[in-house]
Write a protein that holds these residues in place. Structure first.
Motif, PDB file in Angstrom:
ATOM      1  N   ASN A  48       0.807  -1.225   0.000  1.00 58.41           N
ATOM      2  CA  ASN A  48       0.000   0.000   0.000  1.00 58.41           C
ATOM      3  C   ASN A  48       0.842   1.279   0.000  1.00 58.41           C
ATOM      4  O   ASN A  48       0.343   2.344   0.387  1.00 58.41           O
ATOM      5  N   LYS A  49       2.084   1.179  -0.440  1.00 59.51           N
ATOM      6  CA  LYS A  49       2.996   2.321  -0.355  1.00 59.51           C
ATOM      7  C   LYS A  49       2.493   3.551  -1.115  1.00 59.51           C
ATOM      8  O   LYS A  49       2.529   4.675  -0.615  1.00 59.51           O
ATOM      9  N   GLU A  50       2.018   3.352  -2.341  1.00 58.46           N
ATOM     10  CA  GLU A  50       1.557   4.490  -3.137  1.00 58.46           C
ATOM     11  C   GLU A  50       0.372   5.186  -2.465  1.00 58.46           C
ATOM     12  O   GLU A  50       0.289   6.417  -2.435  1.00 58.46           O
ATOM     13  N   TRP A  51      -0.523   4.393  -1.926  1.00 59.50           N
ATOM     14  CA  TRP A  51      -1.681   4.960  -1.246  1.00 59.50           C
ATOM     15  C   TRP A  51      -1.258   5.683   0.027  1.00 59.50           C
ATOM     16  O   TRP A  51      -1.796   6.751   0.371  1.00 59.50           O
ATOM     17  N   LEU A  52      -0.300   5.131   0.744  1.00 61.22           N
ATOM     18  CA  LEU A  52       0.204   5.783   1.950  1.00 61.22           C
ATOM     19  C   LEU A  52       0.818   7.142   1.634  1.00 61.22           C
ATOM     20  O   LEU A  52       0.615   8.123   2.360  1.00 61.22           O
ATOM     21  N   GLU A  53       1.589   7.210   0.557  1.00 62.07           N
ATOM     22  CA  GLU A  53       2.199   8.479   0.158  1.00 62.07           C
ATOM     23  C   GLU A  53       1.140   9.509  -0.211  1.00 62.07           C
ATOM     24  O   GLU A  53       1.222  10.687   0.164  1.00 62.07           O
TER      25      GLU A  53
END
Length: 206
Positions: A176-181
């Motif tokens: 979920n890295k992109e969403w977290l950013e």
């Protein structure tokens, strides 16, 4: 005679007039050259508010997940360091829990641009799991080979603990890295634009 009375007045009106003219002159010169102190004070106050807003944040959760996953573990009996053939036993554990992903707000860095006083770079540290709630685990299946009865039962409590360890949970952060950013940017844009609607923000992630 009137001139003398004016200069001898107790409140010294001529001094007040002179000071007033001096203040007006300094202000007009400052405005003309764009370097008036009144503008410097506003900028310093605005920067202080931005930094203070950043420092108030501790653990910041920007994404919530409801996790359901299957975890398995196999083990076999050993004899003099060698696995006993057909003694392997396997258990499958279903786990459900709610996880909050975010970052440590105390580690966030803020840098003001050297060329634009209204532009800031926000450096956000590595994402972490900031909270877990409602964990439930249950064995959904077990299987064993022909001689698995000689093998100890698998410790499902240990398996559940490993399922919620930092090492295991990192995969959810990676997924979920992109969403977290994206959520982190939205969070700070909303927070800091309440202080200055014209603020310019750039984000970097460690």
């Amino acid at each position: 005679m009137m001139v003398r009375k004016f200069f001898k007045a107790k409140i010294h009106l001529w001094v007040v007039c002179l000071i007033g003219l001096l203040v007006i002159s300094i202000t007009l010169v400052g405005v003309f050259f764009g370097k008036s102190k009144m503008f410097d004070v506003f900028e310093e106050s605005n920067e202080t508010q931005v930094v203070t807003a950043m420092k108030k944040q501790k653990e910041v959760a920007v994404l919530g997940l409801s996790v359901t996953d299957i975890y398995d573990k196999s083990q076999a009996t050993t004899f003099f360091g060698l696995d006993v053939p057909f003694s392997e036993k396997t258990s499958y554990l279903k786990g459900t829990f709610d996880a909050k992903l975010g970052f440590d707000g105390k580690q966030v860095k803020i840098k003001q641009s050297k060329v634009d006083d209204n532009k800031y770079t926000i450096i956000i540290p590595s994402f972490v799991v900031v909270g877990i709630s409602n964990p439930k685990f249950e064995v959904v299946d077990s299987k064993g080979e022909m001689l698995s009865f000689v093998t100890e039962n698998i410790d499902t409590h240990d398996l559940a603990n490993k399922a919620m360890s930092d090492k295991t949970l990192k995969k959810y952060i990676k997924m979920n890295k992109e969403w977290l950013e994206e959520q982190s940017q939205t969070y700070y844009e909303g927070l800091l634009r309440k202080i200055d609607s014209n603020i310019k923000l750039e984000f970097k992630f460690e």
